[in-house]
Scaffold this active site. Sequence first.
Site, PDB file in Angstrom:
ATOM      1  N   ARG A 174       0.823  -1.213   0.000  1.00  0.00           N
ATOM      2  CA  ARG A 174       0.000   0.000   0.000  1.00  0.00           C
ATOM      3  C   ARG A 174       0.858   1.264   0.000  1.00  0.00           C
ATOM      4  O   ARG A 174       0.467   2.280  -0.584  1.00  0.00           O
ATOM      5  CB  ARG A 174      -0.951  -0.012   1.198  1.00  0.00           C
ATOM      6  CG  ARG A 174      -2.141  -0.945   1.002  1.00  0.00           C
ATOM      7  CD  ARG A 174      -3.044  -0.994   2.194  1.00  0.00           C
ATOM      8  NE  ARG A 174      -4.295  -1.675   1.869  1.00  0.00           N
ATOM      9  CZ  ARG A 174      -5.177  -2.080   2.765  1.00  0.00           C
ATOM     10  NH1 ARG A 174      -4.949  -1.870   4.052  1.00  0.00           N
ATOM     11  NH2 ARG A 174      -6.279  -2.689   2.401  1.00  0.00           N
TER      12      ARG A 174
ATOM     13  N   LYS B 228     -16.605 -16.243   5.551  1.00  0.00           N
ATOM     14  CA  LYS B 228     -18.034 -16.276   5.811  1.00  0.00           C
ATOM     15  C   LYS B 228     -18.871 -15.881   4.600  1.00  0.00           C
ATOM     16  O   LYS B 228     -18.585 -14.891   3.933  1.00  0.00           O
ATOM     17  CB  LYS B 228     -18.375 -15.335   6.977  1.00  0.00           C
ATOM     18  CG  LYS B 228     -17.745 -15.738   8.300  1.00  0.00           C
ATOM     19  CD  LYS B 228     -18.145 -14.761   9.396  1.00  0.00           C
ATOM     20  CE  LYS B 228     -17.578 -15.163  10.743  1.00  0.00           C
ATOM     21  NZ  LYS B 228     -17.961 -14.201  11.809  1.00  0.00           N
TER      22      LYS B 228
ATOM     23  N   GLY C  72     -12.555  -4.157   1.006  1.00  0.00           N
ATOM     24  CA  GLY C  72     -13.912  -3.773   1.391  1.00  0.00           C
ATOM     25  C   GLY C  72     -14.513  -2.762   0.448  1.00  0.00           C
ATOM     26  O   GLY C  72     -15.688  -2.855   0.073  1.00  0.00           O
TER      27      GLY C  72
END
Length: 397
Positions: A39, A204, A378
């Site tokens: 990053r 998940k 995200g």
Amino acid sequence: MRTLDDLLAEGVSGRRVLLRADLNVPLDKATREITDDGRIRASLPTLQALRDAGARVVVAAHLGRPKGAPDPQYSLAPVAARLGGLLGVEVPLAADVAGEDAQARAGRLGDGDVLLLENVRFEAAETAKDDAERGGLADRLAALADAYVDDAFGAVHRKHASVYDVALRLPHVAGRLVAQELDVLTRLTQDPERPYVVVLGGSKVSDKLAVIEALLPKVDRLLVGGGMCFTFLAAQGHGVGTSLLEADQVDTCRRLLADAGDRIVLPLDVVCAPEFSADAPTTTVGVDAIPDGQMGLDVGPRTVEAFGRELGGARTVFWNGPMGVFELTPFQAGTRGVAAAVAAVDGLSVVGGGDSAAAVRQLGLDESAYGHISTGGGASLEYLEGRELPGLAVLAD
């Protein structure tokens, strides 16, 4: 949306520019050394362009999730050192976010100099829900500069003071990284070249449910691996032993499978172990034969081959989430095999940030083999879900 080139065309020499960068890198807990500087490197094109144009650059960033107060374990000191090394200049770190030290240091900057503010999340106002509270911090940040550049794509889905509110207070543009990420995501969402294959992994189903619902009508194949595959396998009636299972999502997965027909592709075999350990004995079994007392921790070789066939003919691929517990050596092969198949795609291959990007680097794969490696897992997923991202919405105003 105005971009960095628009700001540079106006001239930034001698002007202070507040640059929101995504420098949220992983640190070794014991040594506090940076374990993946991807990053930081991704922030360099915008940062160097500003320096070359004579701007006096004030960089704001966060690291981890401190609880709204200074915490030495989340200090940006290691980031300042690495950033300085990559730029070849000293990058001083302010002792605060937008307080007296930050103000004094910003006032002393010369043309082409860089100042890194301390972790913006050391201020509770950065992440506050209250607009006025965030606004107070944004006022102090805005006072440090004459213009604002947002290059922190990994944070644009957050309505935070340094991402959203400060852009309301200064002339604002998108940095090179944000513009690049948007270009790639636009190609994924607006008439992608086909066949279009999405690979989803991770723990998940509930974390990926919204993006699955959004992508299913658009993709030709959706390949599902990682811990989330076991809820889908349970929906097909398979026993999954002690594997990760979200029982409350089984009916949802059953509906998705019915709606998708053959577009959702599930694993054929998995690598099992009795416990979550690098030293545990492993066995590879078909998905219809997972033993009681065993947990699936990676997809097996037949699955890698099957997924590879689906990816082999694809022209557009988006991959988000590892196929197994790649951090442990016995469970790396699935992620490595799928990552190699994504890299070999003849077309646009996008690695969707987060653990997928970490896996590419940890497994020593060639980053240049991919069309794009996102810095925002995200943010990428929320964009593909069709949600409005506050950091982008304010730049578009």
